[in-house]
Every structure is written in structure tokens, then in C-alpha cells.
Enzyme design. Sequence first.
Site: not given
Length: 326
Positions: A15, A68, A98, A137, A169, A209-211, A232
Amino acid sequence: MHPIDPAAHRLTVAPMLDWTDRHCRYFHRLLSPHARLYTEMVTSPALVRGQQLRLLEHSHEEHPVALQLGGSDPVELAKAAVIGTQAGYDEINLNVGCPSDRVQSGKFGACLMREPDLVGECVRAMADAVDVPVTVKCRIGVDDQDEYADLQRFTTTMVEAGVRTLVVHARKAWLQGLSPKENREIPPLDYERVYRLKREFPELTIVINGGITTVDAVREHLAHVDGVMLGRAAYHDPYVLAQVEADLFGTPLPERTDVLERMRIYVEAELARGTQLKHITRHILGLFQGEPGARGFRRQLSEGAHLPGADWGLIESALVAFRQAA
């Protein structure tokens, strides 16, 4: 808490505020039939107090798709979860990750990692109210709350509340001093901490999640956890989503141009109902990322999509520009 097949989260798309709207999700579904898609975060006050039900609009083709939610009031979140399930969403996910200022001011997002008991109350309230899975999350930590023991306690509280799927994350969040963009880049990634979480909570479906940007990286992570969430990378280079889909599920890898052609019916239907082309084309700018002709494709769309009367013909022109340079 309602069960969910761990394989359902093998591949997911994060999200992302201002990015993963319904147009983006429709496009991503064409690239990956199996990925679980997530909405942008929708706050519980927006649904319950503001009755902004337009925020829940989505197409049948997007499923499986999760809503979400952001919030910290168990009663209000439960009401929002009910509204979400009535709208047809397959999962309700609570945002505890977030770091945005606008999120903190409403006591949403990563600041809640400091209050695991409250998050547990929120999760239980939502799960009692709906008949779809409720997931969370989060980050691996927040500010100086950066010991593995803090994440361990948070996770234990989630499990006790009935959570069966946790998306992590693999960066901590700095709530002061870093922008949301910097929070996605500056705090170092710590994948091993997420792997350890899976080892210590084997009954929990852990999604990392992440990178994560490549098929090889996805494979590597899946040797340690149950699922991978692309963020991303799936937005800026969306064809990677199709490549991961093909690798994990054996789905034939589509041609980029074919994916674009399959958008036509959707685009023309949206234009007919008054949607401006720019709201759709901004999500497909990266389709030809790394390919000869990608720049011409992006330029045609960027320069023309905002003009009055812009229609499918502009996308055809952009495709011609791409092919001429390819």
C-alpha cells in the site's frame, strides 16, 4: 481470527499513499494475476465519520485486494472494517508502519508500535466484526525503540490478539527528523531481524518488505519467510512484477506492449465516466523502464495526458514513439 492461506501472501504489492489507487491496482493486476494488491491507506475517521465511501471504489478485476486502514480507536476501526468488507475487500490490514507527519498527528501508523496493547485491542475489535482476515503491517522498530526484544514483544501481542499474517518493513522508522521519503531510504535494512522473527514465530505468516527490486532477491527472501511485498520497485519499474509472477507461479511472461493494449477497454470506460487520462497514465509511465524508447514513451504521456480531450489516442502515439526508438 479468520484463517488465511499463507500462500495468498507469497507475492504482494505494498500500500503506497498517493500511488496505489484503483487505476494503479488494475494495471498491476494485468501484470500479475496472483499478487495480492493493497489500497492506499484509508483512515477510519474518513469512512466512519466522513462517509467518504468513494475511497473504497475498486473494480472486480483487482481481486484479491486488501483494504489498508489507519486508525487507533478500536470501535471506529471495527466499524470501518465492516464498511470495507461490505464493499467487497478480501482482507483488512492495519497500518502500523507509516511515519508520515499527517499520520502521526492522527495517532496512526508507526507511532502505534510504541503501544502494542492498543494495537492488539484494535485488531481484536476488527476481527470480531468481520469475516475476512485482519492483518498488520509494521516496521522493525521506531525511534530509539530499536531492540529485537521490542519487535518480539509487539509480535507476541499481535499473535495473542489473533493475528495470523504480519507484514514487516525491514527498516525502523524515525518519527522525528526524517521525512517519509527519507524513512524509506536512510534507516538501514535489517532483513535478518525479520528472518529471526519467522524462526521464532513459525506459526505466523511473515511477509517481508523494503528494498526488494529483483526476481533473485525475491527468491532469496522466500527461503526465509512466507511472502514478499514489493513497493516502489513495482511502481517505478512495474514489469518486474510480471517477471516475479512468472518466476513464482509459472505464468507466461507477457509482452509489455500487450499489457498496455489490455488497458484499452479500462481506459476508455474510465474516460467515458469522466476520469481524466492523466489519473491513469501516471501509473504506467514506468512500463518500459530500461528499454530503448522508454524516454519517448514517458515524454508523450507526460506532456499530453493533462490536456483537454486527451484519450486513448495519446497512449497509441506514445506506443508508436516507443516502437520507433526500440
